[in-house]
Design a protein around this motif. Structure first.
Motif, PDB file in Angstrom:
ATOM      1  N   VAL A 177       0.901  -1.151   0.167  1.00  0.00           N
ATOM      2  CA  VAL A 177       0.139   0.215   0.135  1.00  0.00           C
ATOM      3  C   VAL A 177       0.944   1.207   0.062  1.00  0.00           C
ATOM      4  O   VAL A 177       0.752   2.116  -0.899  1.00  0.00           O
ATOM      5  N   VAL A 236      -8.965   4.641  -0.611  1.00  0.00           N
ATOM      6  CA  VAL A 236      -8.730   3.317  -0.274  1.00  0.00           C
ATOM      7  C   VAL A 236      -9.720   2.728   0.078  1.00  0.00           C
ATOM      8  O   VAL A 236     -10.273   2.900   1.057  1.00  0.00           O
ATOM      9  N   SER A 237     -10.014   1.388  -0.698  1.00  0.00           N
ATOM     10  CA  SER A 237     -11.288   0.591  -0.047  1.00  0.00           C
ATOM     11  C   SER A 237     -10.661  -0.700   0.467  1.00  0.00           C
ATOM     12  O   SER A 237      -9.908  -1.288  -0.384  1.00  0.00           O
ATOM     13  N   VAL A 267      -5.849  -3.776   8.594  1.00  0.00           N
ATOM     14  CA  VAL A 267      -6.607  -2.491   8.630  1.00  0.00           C
ATOM     15  C   VAL A 267      -5.907  -1.334   9.232  1.00  0.00           C
ATOM     16  O   VAL A 267      -5.892  -0.231   8.790  1.00  0.00           O
ATOM     17  N   GLY A 286      -4.492   1.865   7.361  1.00  0.00           N
ATOM     18  CA  GLY A 286      -5.238   3.082   7.941  1.00  0.00           C
ATOM     19  C   GLY A 286      -3.998   4.027   8.082  1.00  0.00           C
ATOM     20  O   GLY A 286      -4.169   5.321   7.877  1.00  0.00           O
ATOM     21  N   THR A 289      -2.816   5.303   5.095  1.00  0.00           N
ATOM     22  CA  THR A 289      -3.657   5.946   3.966  1.00  0.00           C
ATOM     23  C   THR A 289      -3.732   7.388   4.661  1.00  0.00           C
ATOM     24  O   THR A 289      -3.829   8.456   3.981  1.00  0.00           O
ATOM     25  N   ARG A 290      -4.103   7.501   6.013  1.00  0.00           N
ATOM     26  CA  ARG A 290      -4.219   8.814   6.815  1.00  0.00           C
ATOM     27  C   ARG A 290      -2.955   9.809   6.243  1.00  0.00           C
ATOM     28  O   ARG A 290      -2.968  10.892   6.451  1.00  0.00           O
ATOM     29  N   MET A 338     -10.311   6.646   3.808  1.00  0.00           N
ATOM     30  CA  MET A 338     -10.296   5.036   3.768  1.00  0.00           C
ATOM     31  C   MET A 338     -11.724   4.584   4.167  1.00  0.00           C
ATOM     32  O   MET A 338     -12.449   4.817   4.802  1.00  0.00           O
ATOM     33  N   VAL A 390     -13.781   1.048   5.220  1.00  0.00           N
ATOM     34  CA  VAL A 390     -13.413  -0.214   5.520  1.00  0.00           C
ATOM     35  C   VAL A 390     -14.853  -0.997   5.664  1.00  0.00           C
ATOM     36  O   VAL A 390     -15.787  -0.718   6.132  1.00  0.00           O
ATOM     37  N   ALA A 438     -10.584   4.656   9.725  1.00  0.00           N
ATOM     38  CA  ALA A 438     -11.483   4.474   8.849  1.00  0.00           C
ATOM     39  C   ALA A 438     -12.176   5.874   8.739  1.00  0.00           C
ATOM     40  O   ALA A 438     -12.719   6.441   9.689  1.00  0.00           O
TER      41      ALA A 438
END
Length: 391
Positions: free
Chosen positions: A125, A138-139, A153, A157, A160-161, A167, A169, A187
């Protein structure tokens, strides 16, 4: 003409829907109120706030009156705009499936796909963001139920953040069965439902949506309105002072209220503990039968579903039929790409009790023996009981 009636199963150990707690069934038998009556509007707000506490969220939960597959599609339609690049993480059938919904709305999709008995590596990722810093959403599926595997996750996460993306979830078959909450994994939209680990009925979607996600949806020119797929229509519906966009599922709300009361009365940590213990005991028995777990490595095996590789030379349908016929026990097959490759034993809600691991291993052993598979049921039950005894 012959009687084609199929007997009702004795015990359902499926990957969902699962049995509802008696308290939930009693709750759903409460009177169906008028949705615009002041009593029901106040009660609805109370339930939304109660679910929010269960999610460990500061805000009341967003409740959609549809099962979670529709809720996930609604999240895709509302969140993903025509300028958005989506990173879809596919470690199973449901993760892959979200990409098909995303395709209706996104500008472009980047996808990381791994074999469906593995989990997403957070490093991949991070690498995707390095190559494509324009990724906006992001899924990811936390527990991809058709594989019985868990994705990391929380780590995903954080990445992603850090890159300023949103994101989404899917925690439909993990929340309330294990220690996972929206803020834990950062999330922005966290989707779950009452019909799995919470031991409720399967007709609602539960969501936690934060301010970042609401702002993105409000700025999305294609976000649906006046639609069953609109999250924005329901944003304030939890409040007793706001109207419902359309008639809510009143009996389902009654059941959800009872399910949350049961969850808090037992204590979330105890609920998670018995889910994990049941799954660990079941996996021990499965391995003692000479069967292979689907998840590689075992550490990513879900505490809410045990997935088992179908032994070579045997058919999943035959094993499932034998377990049902001889013992009245129902298991699940795979779905989509995993169909025919694995069997699944659910440990969710009322059947997330160690005794049901014994039932599952016994029924599976008996079904396999009937079909000619050489195994030692006694040793398998002993292995299951040994894990339970250790607690």
């Amino acid at each position: 003409m012959g009687d084609n009636t199929v007997k009702e199963p004795v015990i359902t150990l499926s990957a969902g829907p699962v049995a509802a707690y008696p308290q939930v069934l009693l709750g759903m038998a409460r009177p169906v109120q008028y949705d615009f009556d002041a009593y029901f509007q106040g009660f609805y707000e109370q339930v939304a706030r109660k679910v929010g506490r269960g999610l460990r969220s500061a805000e009341p939960a967003l409740l959609l009156h549809c099962e979670p597959a529709v809720g996930l599609e609604a999240a895709a339609a509302s969140l993903i705009g025509p300028d958005d690049v989506v990173l879809n993480l596919a470690s199973g059938v449901y993760g892959k499936g979200f990409g098909y919904w995303s395709a209706r709305y996104h500008k472009e999709m980047v996808e990381i796909e791994v074999p469906y008995n593995e989990a997403i590596d957070p490093a991949s990722v991070a690498e995707a963001f390095r190559k494509r810093p324009d990724i906006k959403i992001v899924s990811v599926v936390h527990h991809d139920t058709p594989s019985g595997t868990i994705n990391p996750v929380k780590e995903i996460g954080e990445i992603t953040r850090r890159h300023g993306a949103l994101m989404l979830v899917d925690a439909v078959s993990s929340w309330s069965g294990m220690d996972i909450h929206p803020d834990d994994c950062k999330a922005d939209i966290f989707v779950t439902g009452p019909g799995k680990c919470l031991g409720g009925a399967p007709g609602l979607t539960i969501m936690a949506v934060n301010d970042r996600a609401w702002a993105h949806m409000a700025a999305n020119p294609k976000a649906p309105r006046a639609s069953v797929l609109s999250l924005l229509d329901w944003q304030k519906a939890w409040s007793r002072d706001e109207p419902f966009p359309f008639t809510p599922s009143i009996a389902e709300i009654n059941g959800l209220d009872a399910a949350m009361d049961q969850y808090f009365a037992e204590g979330p940590e105890q609920v998670w503990r018995r889910h994990a213990l049941t799954a660990a005991a079941c996996r021990a028995g499965v391995k003692a039968l000479g069967l292979e777990l689907w998840a590689v490595p075992e550490e990513i095996a879900s505490p809410t579903t045990t997935a088992i590789r179908v032994p070579e030379g045997y058919r999943d349908a035959d094993i499932l039929a034998a377990a049902r016929e001889r013992y009245g026990v129902v298991f699940s097959a795979g779905r989509g790409a995993t169909k025919g490759k694995l069997l699944r034993i659910g440990h969710m809600g009322p059947v997330a009790e160690p005794i049901y691991a014994v039932v599952a291993v016994t029924a599976l052993a008996g079904a396999l023996q009937k079909l000619g598979f050489a195994c030692k049921p006694g040793a398998a039950v002993e292995a299951t009981m040994a894990v339970i005894a250790k607690g």
